[in-house]
Write a protein that holds these residues in place. Sequence first.
Motif, PDB file in Angstrom:
ATOM      1  N   ASP A   1      -4.228  -0.590  -8.294  1.00 26.46           N
ATOM      2  CA  ASP A   1      -3.633  -1.721  -7.227  1.00 26.46           C
ATOM      3  C   ASP A   1      -2.302  -1.473  -6.685  1.00 26.46           C
ATOM      4  O   ASP A   1      -1.839  -2.644  -6.236  1.00 26.46           O
ATOM      5  N   GLU A   2      -1.622  -0.489  -6.785  1.00 25.89           N
ATOM      6  CA  GLU A   2      -0.467  -0.159  -6.349  1.00 25.89           C
ATOM      7  C   GLU A   2      -0.172  -0.681  -4.908  1.00 25.89           C
ATOM      8  O   GLU A   2       1.069  -1.329  -4.765  1.00 25.89           O
ATOM      9  N   TYR A   3      -0.980  -0.561  -4.045  1.00 25.44           N
ATOM     10  CA  TYR A   3      -0.799  -0.917  -2.711  1.00 25.44           C
ATOM     11  C   TYR A   3      -1.479  -2.399  -2.170  1.00 25.44           C
ATOM     12  O   TYR A   3      -1.341  -2.555  -1.124  1.00 25.44           O
ATOM     13  N   GLU A   4      -1.839  -2.886  -3.156  1.00 25.46           N
ATOM     14  CA  GLU A   4      -2.636  -4.027  -2.769  1.00 25.46           C
ATOM     15  C   GLU A   4      -2.085  -5.149  -1.953  1.00 25.46           C
ATOM     16  O   GLU A   4      -2.610  -5.812  -1.296  1.00 25.46           O
ATOM     17  N   SER A   5      -0.621  -5.289  -2.236  1.00 26.31           N
ATOM     18  CA  SER A   5      -0.023  -6.612  -1.410  1.00 26.31           C
ATOM     19  C   SER A   5       0.260  -6.153   0.017  1.00 26.31           C
ATOM     20  O   SER A   5       0.176  -6.665   1.121  1.00 26.31           O
ATOM     21  N   GLU A   6       0.560  -4.771   0.081  1.00 30.21           N
ATOM     22  CA  GLU A   6       0.739  -4.079   1.341  1.00 30.21           C
ATOM     23  C   GLU A   6      -0.651  -4.210   2.027  1.00 30.21           C
ATOM     24  O   GLU A   6      -0.756  -4.496   3.127  1.00 30.21           O
ATOM     25  N   ILE A   7      -1.579  -3.891   1.557  1.00 31.01           N
ATOM     26  CA  ILE A   7      -2.978  -3.798   2.124  1.00 31.01           C
ATOM     27  C   ILE A   7      -3.520  -5.423   2.601  1.00 31.01           C
ATOM     28  O   ILE A   7      -3.967  -5.474   3.480  1.00 31.01           O
ATOM     29  N   ARG A   8      -3.251  -6.218   1.789  1.00 29.93           N
ATOM     30  CA  ARG A   8      -3.370  -7.789   2.153  1.00 29.93           C
ATOM     31  C   ARG A   8      -2.427  -8.002   3.447  1.00 29.93           C
ATOM     32  O   ARG A   8      -3.174  -8.774   4.292  1.00 29.93           O
ATOM     33  N   GLU A   9      -1.352  -7.589   3.680  1.00 27.61           N
ATOM     34  CA  GLU A   9      -0.492  -7.848   4.828  1.00 27.61           C
ATOM     35  C   GLU A   9      -0.949  -7.004   5.906  1.00 27.61           C
ATOM     36  O   GLU A   9      -1.234  -7.682   7.221  1.00 27.61           O
ATOM     37  N   ILE A  10      -1.858  -5.847   5.892  1.00 25.31           N
ATOM     38  CA  ILE A  10      -2.469  -5.132   6.880  1.00 25.31           C
ATOM     39  C   ILE A  10      -3.819  -5.819   7.253  1.00 25.31           C
ATOM     40  O   ILE A  10      -3.991  -5.878   8.595  1.00 25.31           O
TER      41      ILE A  10
END
Length: 88
Positions: A27-36
Amino acid sequence: MNLFTVVKEIIDNWDPIGLLAIHCPDDEYESEIREIVTALSYTTNAEELASKINNILYQAFEEDFKKSNDCNVIAHEILRALHERGLR
């Protein structure tokens, strides 16, 4: 498959700063993925999306993010995958 899942698959495969390669949590990139995913609702083309991806990742990782040239390729890949799945 939803927008988040498609974008997550592409970003995780890209692994923009190499965190997954060193066995960090999935889940390392999940917050950035949500923003994308949010940015997808107000971008009209790959160039705009690439700029948003670059800004999101640079804000999150600052000097550790050195793959800004890849953002255009990734934006095109995301949009193509969403189109193929009928999600955009």
